[in-house]
Design a protein around this motif. Sequence first.
Motif, PDB file in Angstrom:
ATOM      1  N   VAL A 187       0.851  -1.196   0.000  1.00 39.11           N
ATOM      2  CA  VAL A 187       0.000   0.000   0.000  1.00 39.11           C
ATOM      3  C   VAL A 187       0.885   1.243   0.000  1.00 39.11           C
ATOM      4  N   ASP A 188       0.654   2.117  -0.976  1.00 40.90           N
ATOM      5  CA  ASP A 188       1.485   3.314  -1.126  1.00 40.90           C
ATOM      6  C   ASP A 188       0.890   4.535  -0.457  1.00 40.90           C
ATOM      7  N   ILE A 189      -0.438   4.493  -0.271  1.00 37.25           N
ATOM      8  CA  ILE A 189      -1.080   5.616   0.421  1.00 37.25           C
ATOM      9  C   ILE A 189      -2.252   5.069   1.220  1.00 37.25           C
ATOM     10  N   VAL A 190      -2.273   5.392   2.505  1.00 36.49           N
ATOM     11  CA  VAL A 190      -3.342   4.870   3.362  1.00 36.49           C
ATOM     12  C   VAL A 190      -4.093   6.033   4.010  1.00 36.49           C
ATOM     13  N   PHE A 191      -5.420   5.914   4.017  1.00 37.37           N
ATOM     14  CA  PHE A 191      -6.308   6.925   4.588  1.00 37.37           C
ATOM     15  C   PHE A 191      -7.099   6.315   5.741  1.00 37.37           C
ATOM     16  N   GLY A 192      -7.367   7.111   6.753  1.00 42.11           N
ATOM     17  CA  GLY A 192      -8.254   6.650   7.809  1.00 42.11           C
ATOM     18  C   GLY A 192      -8.381   7.694   8.889  1.00 42.11           C
ATOM     19  N   GLY A 193      -9.435   7.578   9.670  1.00 43.83           N
ATOM     20  CA  GLY A 193      -9.513   8.370  10.882  1.00 43.83           C
ATOM     21  C   GLY A 193      -8.503   7.806  11.870  1.00 43.83           C
ATOM     22  N   LEU A 213       0.616   8.523  12.174  1.00 39.37           N
ATOM     23  CA  LEU A 213       1.185   8.777  10.841  1.00 39.37           C
ATOM     24  C   LEU A 213       2.606   8.232  10.772  1.00 39.37           C
ATOM     25  N   ARG A 214       3.387   8.522  11.813  1.00 36.13           N
ATOM     26  CA  ARG A 214       4.787   8.062  11.805  1.00 36.13           C
ATOM     27  C   ARG A 214       4.876   6.536  11.847  1.00 36.13           C
ATOM     28  N   ALA A 215       3.979   5.913  12.613  1.00 29.00           N
ATOM     29  CA  ALA A 215       4.040   4.452  12.766  1.00 29.00           C
ATOM     30  C   ALA A 215       3.754   3.730  11.444  1.00 29.00           C
ATOM     31  N   LEU A 216       3.008   4.385  10.568  1.00 32.24           N
ATOM     32  CA  LEU A 216       2.570   3.705   9.336  1.00 32.24           C
ATOM     33  C   LEU A 216       3.335   4.146   8.101  1.00 32.24           C
ATOM     34  N   ALA A 217       4.301   5.024   8.272  1.00 32.87           N
ATOM     35  CA  ALA A 217       4.929   5.648   7.093  1.00 32.87           C
ATOM     36  C   ALA A 217       6.173   4.918   6.593  1.00 32.87           C
ATOM     37  N   ALA A 225      -4.417  11.200   7.621  1.00 32.94           N
ATOM     38  CA  ALA A 225      -5.420  11.073   8.691  1.00 32.94           C
ATOM     39  C   ALA A 225      -6.592  11.988   8.388  1.00 32.94           C
ATOM     40  N   LYS A 226      -7.797  11.401   8.434  1.00 30.08           N
ATOM     41  CA  LYS A 226      -9.025  12.190   8.293  1.00 30.08           C
ATOM     42  C   LYS A 226      -9.423  12.624   9.695  1.00 30.08           C
ATOM     43  N   LEU A 227      -9.504  13.926   9.916  1.00 32.10           N
ATOM     44  CA  LEU A 227      -9.761  14.423  11.262  1.00 32.10           C
ATOM     45  C   LEU A 227     -11.137  15.077  11.383  1.00 32.10           C
ATOM     46  N   GLY A 228     -12.024  14.760  10.451  1.00 34.39           N
ATOM     47  CA  GLY A 228     -13.385  15.270  10.538  1.00 34.39           C
ATOM     48  C   GLY A 228     -13.409  16.787  10.493  1.00 34.39           C
ATOM     49  N   ALA A 229     -14.138  17.388  11.424  1.00 32.16           N
ATOM     50  CA  ALA A 229     -14.267  18.847  11.448  1.00 32.16           C
ATOM     51  C   ALA A 229     -12.922  19.536  11.638  1.00 32.16           C
ATOM     52  N   GLY A 231     -10.256  18.746  10.028  1.00 27.07           N
ATOM     53  CA  GLY A 231      -9.488  18.745   8.785  1.00 27.07           C
ATOM     54  C   GLY A 231      -8.717  17.469   8.567  1.00 27.07           C
ATOM     55  N   GLY A 232      -7.448  17.612   8.191  1.00 28.84           N
ATOM     56  CA  GLY A 232      -6.658  16.426   7.876  1.00 28.84           C
ATOM     57  C   GLY A 232      -5.189  16.656   8.140  1.00 28.84           C
ATOM     58  N   ALA A 233      -4.446  15.543   8.197  1.00 26.47           N
ATOM     59  CA  ALA A 233      -3.002  15.604   8.377  1.00 26.47           C
ATOM     60  C   ALA A 233      -2.389  14.525   7.502  1.00 26.47           C
ATOM     61  N   ALA A 234      -1.225  14.819   6.942  1.00 24.40           N
ATOM     62  CA  ALA A 234      -0.572  13.849   6.066  1.00 24.40           C
ATOM     63  C   ALA A 234       0.901  13.775   6.381  1.00 24.40           C
ATOM     64  N   LEU A 235       1.422  12.553   6.289  1.00 25.54           N
ATOM     65  CA  LEU A 235       2.860  12.379   6.361  1.00 25.54           C
ATOM     66  C   LEU A 235       3.321  11.929   4.979  1.00 25.54           C
ATOM     67  N   ALA A 236       4.152  12.744   4.362  1.00 25.80           N
ATOM     68  CA  ALA A 236       4.686  12.405   3.042  1.00 25.80           C
ATOM     69  C   ALA A 236       6.116  12.897   2.984  1.00 25.80           C
TER      70      ALA A 236
END
Length: 316
Positions: A187-193, A213-217, A225-229, A231-236
């Motif tokens: 998996v190259d990109i993973v999304f989730g709450g 994010l760090r554990a899965l990168a 990470a989908k953070l609902g109201a 917003g969001g965060a990404a590790l790239a």
Amino acid sequence: GPRVVAIGETMAMMRSGTIGSLAHLPSVDISLGGAESNLAIGLRRLGVPVAWVSRVGDDPLGTRVMREIRAEGVEVRCAVDPTRPTGLMVKSRPTGTTTRVDYYRAGSAASALTPADLPAGLLEQAEIVHVSGITPLLSATAHATNVAAVQRAATAGIPVSLDVNYRSRLGSRERLAELLGEILEHVDIVFGGPEELSILAPGVDEGDHRALLRALASGGRQVVAKLGADGGAALAEGEILEAPGHRVDVVDTVGAGDAFVAGYLSAQLDGLDVPARLARANACGALACTTPGDWEGAPRLSDLDALLAGDGGDPV
Ligand code: KDG
């Protein structure tokens, strides 16, 4: 050809807009919903050619599912199973602030997905193959389909996108961790709450999305990470970026996560950087909350321009 191929079950939906129990209400509306087709529709509206792979029953609701998704401009690669029904979900509003979902999907046509349902050559020509954590919990053959799709993508060098999309009614977190563990390395990109990402990162505090994010990168994987109201965060590329959500009048949050992913992936395919991907993801998630339905509110690029420019009415 399609730039994204999304695989997974779409159910017919019966939903009540009226507040009250379906034990008493006289009528419902008919629609459809499925995380992967919601994503496909979201992407198509944002200008991305996309295919959706699934199965439906040989029944009017299956015809309706295919017609509606096709009408959105998505390439439908759907087997019609004469021996099983199209899955059904029933959505109601027991009170003004709660949504209830009942599934009638055990033994559905899509639960009988097999690797043979993945059209030859389709995945290999895409730029992203997208799967979810719903499919592996549907059945052993549906899980095998996810695994085959991911292996074919990996063999062809096509990036794989995974939305964890945990549905507690379909199985335990431990079971999903085990099944997704079979594909995660590809998996190259993973999304989730956060609570979904923690399924894949046991032992990490689910309240700490940066740690998740760090554990899965590992291995250059993007984690979003989908953070609902919020917003969001990404590790790239080793860096964590966060982007706040939009204030909107929320009518229905179901499908917002799918719209968020559509926003992110479409921006990535448009060659945009991570902040711009998150910005589009947040705008799409917010707009999807402003209308009822799991995919109907998925925005077009013009809707996003209005929101991001602050002239979309109430939003922002
Ligand atoms: O992501 C929204 C979904 O929950 C909905 O459209 C139906 O796929 C679905 C599911 O399994 O709950």
